[in-house]
Design an enzyme around this catalytic site. Structure first.
Site, mmCIF file in Angstrom:
data_model
loop_
_atom_site.group_PDB
_atom_site.id
_atom_site.type_symbol
_atom_site.label_atom_id
_atom_site.label_comp_id
_atom_site.label_asym_id
_atom_site.label_seq_id
_atom_site.Cartn_x
_atom_site.Cartn_y
_atom_site.Cartn_z
ATOM 1 C CB VAL A 77 -0.960 -0.121 1.244
ATOM 2 C CG1 VAL A 77 -1.779 1.013 1.318
ATOM 3 C CG2 VAL A 77 -1.746 -1.307 1.375
ATOM 4 C CB CYS A 78 1.142 4.290 -2.035
ATOM 5 S SG CYS A 78 1.796 5.906 -2.283
ATOM 6 C CB ILE A 79 3.817 4.688 2.976
ATOM 7 C CG1 ILE A 79 3.712 5.056 4.339
ATOM 8 C CG2 ILE A 79 4.976 5.422 2.319
ATOM 9 C CD1 ILE A 79 5.079 4.442 5.325
ATOM 10 C CB ALA A 82 -1.729 4.668 3.338
#
Lengths: 130, 95, 121
Positions: A77-79, A82
């Protein structure tokens, strides 16, 4: 063949999130490998552990987790996308001093570089957009 | 050769135009999600020559369109979607 | 990572109203950091990203135009714009904050064939 998936659609808001999951299942059933599933933009909502859809509706984060356990999928998940949207793992919750964390188990927060790397090493990158 | 997927209804004219403009002869266009409405018979769409047209079967069935598709549109199931990705060197998603 | 792939990032949404334009740009910049050749193609309302004099402070957003201006520093200097998308909006290359190459339909299809990975936002 080696596939990677980019999930840019949020579950419930857009069908793309569900289409991506079905594609992954079909892909694995044919014996292909999935190098990574990368959740980006509103697609990061597909990684929340707190989704509670009605019982007769699919719980996409739970289904991704089950698929990941069976096939050792790398769910990233793209930090940046997110944490902006309030999707945190325990580390980020500590870093930002938030009262809880909500990243579904078997998902991982990481940088956008994981998308670039996936595109480089995979034979095909398929985007599921919204 | 490129596989294009399109997931919006034809009322999204700019998206459809960009997608069709980007197609080369030998490419395949797979209509998915709301994109399957582009596959209805009688749509005034100027499909580019040499481009194979498909619609994702589950999305066609879900929307009650099975008997309403134009005759030049084939249907692909989820396995067929994967197969199309393998047969083309790159995949572009229009959404 | 020894493999080199030619990346094309297609950006077809206007700036600020949604995260698409910013996400396309971040993807382009990140991919360039991985030392892959990256081109960008602006279609449809995406051409509005190229307008000069963007001042998004009043809507609490970062200046996308300023980031776009920095693309050449990341070796992203292959910037393409759909000719008809620009002209149909009453715009020309002089309105753009960066030097761009104008493409007609045939050239867009050709551009795609010349790239290995195409990401659209």
């Amino acid at each position: 063949m080696i596939f990677s998936l980019l999930v840019y659609a949020a579950p419930h808001s857009h069908q793309g999130a569900e289409t991506a999951y079905r594609f992954a299942v079909a892909c694995l059933a044919q014996g292909h490998s999935i190098h990574r599933v990368f959740f980006y933009g509103d697609g990061v909502h597909g990684a929340t552990a707190l989704a509670a859809p009605p019982q007769d509706e699919p719980n996409l984060p739970a289904r991704w987790q089950a698929l990941a356990q069976t096939h050792k999928l790398d769910l990233v998940v793209c930090i940046a996308a997110a944490v902006r949207r309030g999707l945190l793992d325990a580390n980020e919750a500590r870093r930002y001093e938030k009262p809880g964390h909500n990243l579904q188990q078997d998902f991982e927060l990481s940088g956008l570089g994981q998308l670039a790397e996936a595109a480089i090493v995979s034979d095909r990158l398929i985007t599921f957009g919204a | 050769m490129t596989l294009h997927t399109l997931n919006r209804a034809p009322s999204n004219t700019a998206l459809l135009a960009d997608c069709l403009r980007a197609c080369s002869s030998g490419d395949t266009l797979l209509l998915i999600e709301d994109g399957v409405y582009c596959a209805l018979a009688g749509q005034p769409i100027a499909w580019p020559a040499g481009v194979t047209l498909c619609a994702l079967a589950a999305d066609v069935a879900a929307r009650g369109l099975d008997s309403r598709l134009a005759s030049n549109i084939a249907q692909a199931d989820d396995a067929g979607f994967v197969q199309l990705c393998c047969e083309h060197t790159r995949v572009i998603s229009w959404y | 990572m020894s493999t080199n792939k030619r990346f094309l990032i297609i950006s077809r949404r206007p700036p600020y109203g949604s995260s698409h334009a910013r996400d396309a740009l971040d993807t382009a910049l990140t991919t360039a950091v991985f030392e892959q050749p990256v081109s960008m193609l602006f279609l449809d309302d995406g051409v509005y990203q190229l307008l000069q004099a963007q001042q998004p402070a009043g809507i609490q957003q970062k200046n996308l135009g300023a980031t776009l201006s920095a693309l050449p520093m990341y070796d992203i200097d292959q910037l393409y714009v759909c000719d008809s998308a620009l002209r149909s909006r009453g715009l020309g290359p002089d309105d753009c904050l960066l030097p761009v190459q104008l493409l007609d339909s045939n050239a867009i299809a050709q551009l795609i064939r010349n790239h290995d990975v195409v990401l659209s936002f």
